[in-house]
Design a protein around this motif. Structure first.
Motif, PDB file in Angstrom:
ATOM      1  N   TYR A  22       0.842  -1.203   0.000  1.00 40.97           N
ATOM      2  CA  TYR A  22       0.000   0.000   0.000  1.00 40.97           C
ATOM      3  C   TYR A  22       0.876   1.251   0.000  1.00 40.97           C
ATOM      4  CZ  TYR A  22      -3.621   3.341   1.350  1.00 40.97           C
ATOM      5  OH  TYR A  22      -4.481   4.411   1.376  1.00 40.97           O
ATOM      6  N   TYR A  81      -4.208  -7.152  -5.271  1.00 38.09           N
ATOM      7  CA  TYR A  81      -5.046  -6.051  -4.785  1.00 38.09           C
ATOM      8  C   TYR A  81      -4.474  -4.712  -5.239  1.00 38.09           C
ATOM      9  CZ  TYR A  81      -8.275  -3.567  -1.702  1.00 38.09           C
ATOM     10  OH  TYR A  81      -9.283  -2.749  -1.221  1.00 38.09           O
ATOM     11  N   LYS A 261     -11.419  -8.425  -5.279  1.00 36.77           N
ATOM     12  CA  LYS A 261     -11.733  -7.684  -4.058  1.00 36.77           C
ATOM     13  C   LYS A 261     -11.449  -6.190  -4.240  1.00 36.77           C
ATOM     14  CE  LYS A 261     -11.156  -7.789   0.972  1.00 36.77           C
ATOM     15  NZ  LYS A 261     -11.201  -6.340   1.142  1.00 36.77           N
ATOM     16  N   ARG A 262     -10.356  -5.849  -4.906  1.00 43.03           N
ATOM     17  CA  ARG A 262     -10.051  -4.437  -5.150  1.00 43.03           C
ATOM     18  C   ARG A 262     -11.142  -3.803  -6.019  1.00 43.03           C
ATOM     19  NH1 ARG A 262      -5.471  -1.096  -5.772  1.00 43.03           N
ATOM     20  NH2 ARG A 262      -6.258   1.032  -6.073  1.00 43.03           N
ATOM     21  N   LEU A 264     -14.222  -4.802  -6.282  1.00 41.02           N
ATOM     22  CA  LEU A 264     -15.438  -4.734  -5.468  1.00 41.02           C
ATOM     23  C   LEU A 264     -15.373  -3.552  -4.513  1.00 41.02           C
ATOM     24  CD1 LEU A 264     -18.116  -5.924  -4.496  1.00 41.02           C
ATOM     25  CD2 LEU A 264     -16.798  -7.489  -3.030  1.00 41.02           C
ATOM     26  N   ASP A 265     -14.255  -3.391  -3.827  1.00 41.54           N
ATOM     27  CA  ASP A 265     -14.111  -2.287  -2.879  1.00 41.54           C
ATOM     28  C   ASP A 265     -14.207  -0.939  -3.577  1.00 41.54           C
ATOM     29  OD1 ASP A 265     -13.800  -4.159  -0.901  1.00 41.54           O
ATOM     30  OD2 ASP A 265     -11.624  -3.918  -0.724  1.00 41.54           O
ATOM     31  N   GLU A 266     -13.507  -0.806  -4.712  1.00 40.25           N
ATOM     32  CA  GLU A 266     -13.531   0.458  -5.460  1.00 40.25           C
ATOM     33  C   GLU A 266     -14.933   0.752  -5.994  1.00 40.25           C
ATOM     34  OE1 GLU A 266     -11.114   2.662  -5.974  1.00 40.25           O
ATOM     35  OE2 GLU A 266      -9.361   1.590  -5.186  1.00 40.25           O
ATOM     36  N   MET A 268     -17.904  -0.399  -4.913  1.00 35.81           N
ATOM     37  CA  MET A 268     -18.867  -0.109  -3.849  1.00 35.81           C
ATOM     38  C   MET A 268     -18.655   1.297  -3.281  1.00 35.81           C
ATOM     39  SD  MET A 268     -19.382  -3.736  -1.856  1.00 35.81           S
ATOM     40  CE  MET A 268     -20.834  -3.107  -1.014  1.00 35.81           C
ATOM     41  N   GLU A 269     -17.409   1.687  -3.108  1.00 36.86           N
ATOM     42  CA  GLU A 269     -17.142   3.033  -2.603  1.00 36.86           C
ATOM     43  C   GLU A 269     -17.617   4.089  -3.598  1.00 36.86           C
ATOM     44  OE1 GLU A 269     -13.406   5.781  -0.970  1.00 36.86           O
ATOM     45  OE2 GLU A 269     -13.012   3.838  -1.906  1.00 36.86           O
ATOM     46  N   GLN A 295     -19.700  -9.512  -6.146  1.00 41.18           N
ATOM     47  CA  GLN A 295     -19.637 -10.220  -4.868  1.00 41.18           C
ATOM     48  C   GLN A 295     -19.725 -11.739  -5.068  1.00 41.18           C
ATOM     49  OE1 GLN A 295     -22.691  -8.427  -2.390  1.00 41.18           O
ATOM     50  NE2 GLN A 295     -21.218  -6.967  -1.535  1.00 41.18           N
ATOM     51  N   TYR A 298     -16.339 -12.832  -6.153  1.00 38.40           N
ATOM     52  CA  TYR A 298     -15.450 -12.843  -4.985  1.00 38.40           C
ATOM     53  C   TYR A 298     -15.674 -14.104  -4.147  1.00 38.40           C
ATOM     54  CZ  TYR A 298     -13.802 -11.562  -0.299  1.00 38.40           C
ATOM     55  OH  TYR A 298     -13.188 -11.563   0.930  1.00 38.40           O
ATOM     56  N   SER A 343     -16.907  -3.075 -13.273  1.00 37.01           N
ATOM     57  CA  SER A 343     -16.304  -1.945 -12.565  1.00 37.01           C
ATOM     58  C   SER A 343     -16.119  -0.751 -13.488  1.00 37.01           C
ATOM     59  CB  SER A 343     -14.959  -2.370 -11.970  1.00 37.01           C
ATOM     60  OG  SER A 343     -14.363  -1.311 -11.253  1.00 37.01           O
TER      61      SER A 343
END
Length: 499
Positions: A22, A81, A261-262, A264-266, A268-269, A295, A298, A343
Motif C-alpha cells: 500500500y 489487490y 476484491k479491489r 469490489l471495494d472500489e 462499492m465506494e 460479490q 469474490y 467496474s
C-alpha cells in the motif's frame, strides 16, 4: 531481513506485506503513472522484493518459509489487490519455476538457485510456448541432445513472461534421436542466465497490449546445461508438465481474489459516493445487480482458494486433476474479466482511462482467459472429461451423475432444474464448451459450500447468480445453433444495393 521474515508467523508477515505494498503503490510512488510505462522501475521493484515475497514457495531447508499453498495464495492475493501485473510476476515465479524446481530438481541445484532468490532477489520463468505450437505443446520443435556431461538445447520460444528479465528458466524440449526425429515425451531443464553458455537471448520484444510491467518476447535458445540441471520426473515428462500446469491453474484464484476484491471495494465506494438525482448510485436496482455480480465472483474465488489449499500442494500428484484445475482456471479468469468490465461500467467515463483502476483492469485481465490454455479449450476438456466418466458409470442424466460425483455431490441439488437433462448423444464442440461452463460452475459452488461458516448472505447471492448463468447456458444448449460462417459473405451483402 530474510531471517526475520522466515521467523514471522504468516498472519504477521502478510499484514506487513500488504501495508508495505500500500505504501509503495499509493504513497511513495504514483503508480497510476508508473503503470503506463513498460517494466517496473528497478528501485520500485527492489523495494517490493526486499520483503522476500517469493520465500513462501521455497523450502525451509533452503532458507524459505516452506512451500505452503495458503501462504503462496496469500502473497498472490495481496499483490493483485494493488497490481495484477505484480501478482502475475509472482505467479510465474511461484507456480512455473520455484514449485517445479522444489519438487523435481536436483538438491544441489535447488540450493544454489533458491539462495539466489533469497539473497539476491532473483527471478525465474517457464519456456513452453512456440510460435507454431501454442496450445499444441506436445509438438514443440525445441530439441536437445546429450553431450559430454550435459545437454545441448536449441530452439525458439515466445510469449514467456519476464523475457530478458528472469535470471533462471525452466526450458522444455524434446530429445532428438540419431536420425533427427524428436521423441514424443518432453523434458525440463534449468538454465542460469549468468552463465554465458546458458544465456538465452531475446530476439524480439513484444508490444503487449496490457500487463505493461511484464516483458514478453521471442527467445532464442542455443545453450548447454550440465546434466544435474535436468528435472527428474516421477514417470514421464508429459505427466510432470500436467502436474505443474494443473498446480499453476489451481493457484490462479490467488491472483483473482485480491484483484476482484479491489474492484469490489472500489466499485462499492464509488457507488456509495456518486450521487445521481439526489441519491447515491447504489440505490439503482441495476447497479445493485452488478455489485452483487462482483460479490458472487469474490465468493466463488474464495471457495477456489480454499479448495486449492487442501489439494494443490507439491506433495500431491495433480497430473490427473484436469477437471478441477480446468474448472478453476477457466471460471476464475472469466469472473476476473467480467468483474473488471462491470467496474468500468459503474465508473462511467472516468473508467475509460488506462490510468484508472477499472480501465487498466479490463486490459490486464483479458489475457488471463487465453494463456495456460484458452478458456474455450479448457471448458471443452471439462465436458469431455465428465462425459467420459458418465459413460464409464453408464449414467446419461447430468443431474444424476453430478449428485454422485465427488466434486458436485453437495452442490448439484441446488441446481436440479437447470441440470436435469440427458446427455446420450454426441456433442458439437460449441455445445461442449457450453456444457463445460455449466459444470465448472456447479463444481466451484461446491468449493463455496465446503467452507463451513462462510458468510451465508454471500453464498445465497452466489447461488442466485449461478442459477441465472445455468439457465442462460441451458438455453444455449437447446437453441440448436449450428450457424457456420460463410466465406463468400461479400456476395449480395452491400446494403447500398438494396435501397
Amino acid at each position: 531481513m530474510s531471517e526475520v521474515i522466515e521467523q514471522l508467523d504468516f498472519n504477521s508477515y502478510i499484514a506487513g506485506f500488504r501495508k508495505h505494498l500500500y505504501h509503495i503503490f499509493r504513497e511513495k510512488y504514483d503508480y497510476n503513472k508508473i503503470s503506463l510505462n513498460r517494466d517496473f522501475p528497478a528501485d520500485f521493484l527492489k523495494e517490493i522484493m526486499d520483503h522476500k515475497p517469493l520465500a513462501v514457495s521455497i523450502p525451509t531447508i533452503h532458507g524459505g518459509r516452506g512451500v505452503s499453498v495458503k501462504e503462496c495464495l496469500g502473497v498472490l492475493s495481496a499483490a493483485s489487490y494493488e497490481s495484477l501485473a505484480l501478482s502475475l510476476t509472482f505467479g510465474i515465479n511461484i507456480a512455473l519455476f520455484l514449485e517445479p524446481l522444489a519438487k523435481y530438481g536436483d538438491f544441489d541445484v535447488q540450493h544454489r538457485v533458491f539462495r539466489e532468490f533469497i539473497e539476491n532477489n532473483a527471478m525465474g520463468g517457464l519456456m513452453i510456448t512456440e510460435k507454431a505450437y501454442g496450445s499444441d505443446a506436445l509438438n514443440m520443435k525445441t530439441s536437445y541432445q546429450p553431450v559430454d556431461g550435459g545437454y545441448k538445447i536449441k530452439g525458439e520460444k515466445h510469449w514467456q513472461g519476464l523475457s530478458g528479465v528472469a535470471n533462471f528458466w525452466l526450458v522444455t524440449a524434446r530429445k532428438s534421436n540419431a536420425n533427427g526425429d524428436l521423441i514424443r515425451d518432453i523434458d525440463f531443464f534449468v538454465t542460469d542466465d549468468s552463465n554465458p553458455s546458458q544465456h538465452i537471448s531475446v530476439l524480439e520484444r513484444y508490444n503487449n497490449l496490457g500487463l505493461y510491467a511484464i516483458p514478453y518476447g521471442v527467445n532464442t535458445i542455443d545453450v548447454v546445461v550440465p546434466e544435474e540441471q535436468k528435472l527428474t520426473p516421477e514417470s514421464t515428462g508429459i505427466k510432470l508438465m500436467l502436474d505443474m500446469l494443473h498446480r499453476s491453474r489451481l493457484q490462479f484464484p490467488g491472483m483473482g481474489l485480491g484483484f476482484i476484491k479491489r474492484l469490489l471495494d472500489e466499485s462499492m465506494e464509488h457507488c456509495q459516493k456518486r450521487m445521481v438525482g439526489g441519491v447515491s448510485l447504489n440505490n439503482n436496482d441495476s447497479v445493485k445487480f452488478q455489485l452483487a455480480r462482483i460479490q458472487a465472483a469474490y465468493t466463488i474465488c474464495s471457495g477456489m482458494c480454499s479448495f486449492s489449499v487442501g489439494n494443490s500442494g507439491v506433495e500431491h500428484d495433480l497430473a490427473t486433476l484436469s477437471i478441477e484445475a480446468n474448472s478453476v482456471k477457466a471460471l476464475v479468469t472469466d469472473l476476473m474479466h467480467e468483474s473488471a468490465q462491470i467496474s468500468l461500467q459503474l465508473s462511467g467515463a472516468n473508467g475509460y482511462r488506462l490510468d484508472h483502476i477499472a480501465g487498466r483492469s479490463v486490459i490486464d485481465s483479458r489475457p488471463f482467459q487465453v494463456f495456460e490454455g484458452s478458456n474455450e479449450m479448457l471448458y471443452a476438456q471439462i465436458a469431455e472429461g465428465v462425459l467420459k466418466l458418465m459413460r464409464k458409470s453408464k449414467e446419461s442424466n447430468l443431474l444424476a451423475f453430478l449428485k454422485a460425483y465427488k466434486r458436485t455431490n453437495l452442490s448439484a441439488s441446488y441446481f436440479r432444474t437447470q441440470i436435469d437433462f440427458q446427455l446420450d448423444g454426441p456433442l458439437s464442440q460449441r455445445d461442449a464448451v457450453t456444457l463445460g461452463r455449466m459444470i465448472a460452475r456447479v463444481i466451484c459452488f461446491q468449493f463455496v459450500l465446503e467452507m463451513n461458516g462462510y458468510n451465508e448472505q454471500l453464498v445465497e447471492i452466489t447461488r442466485q447468480h449461478i442459477v441465472m448463468d445455468l439457465i442462460m447456458y441451458n438455453g444455449q444448449l437447446n437453441a440448436g445453433n449450428n450457424a457456420n460462417p460463410t466465406f463468400d459473405y461479400q456476395e449480395n451483402s452491400d446494403w447500398m444495393d438494396f435501397v
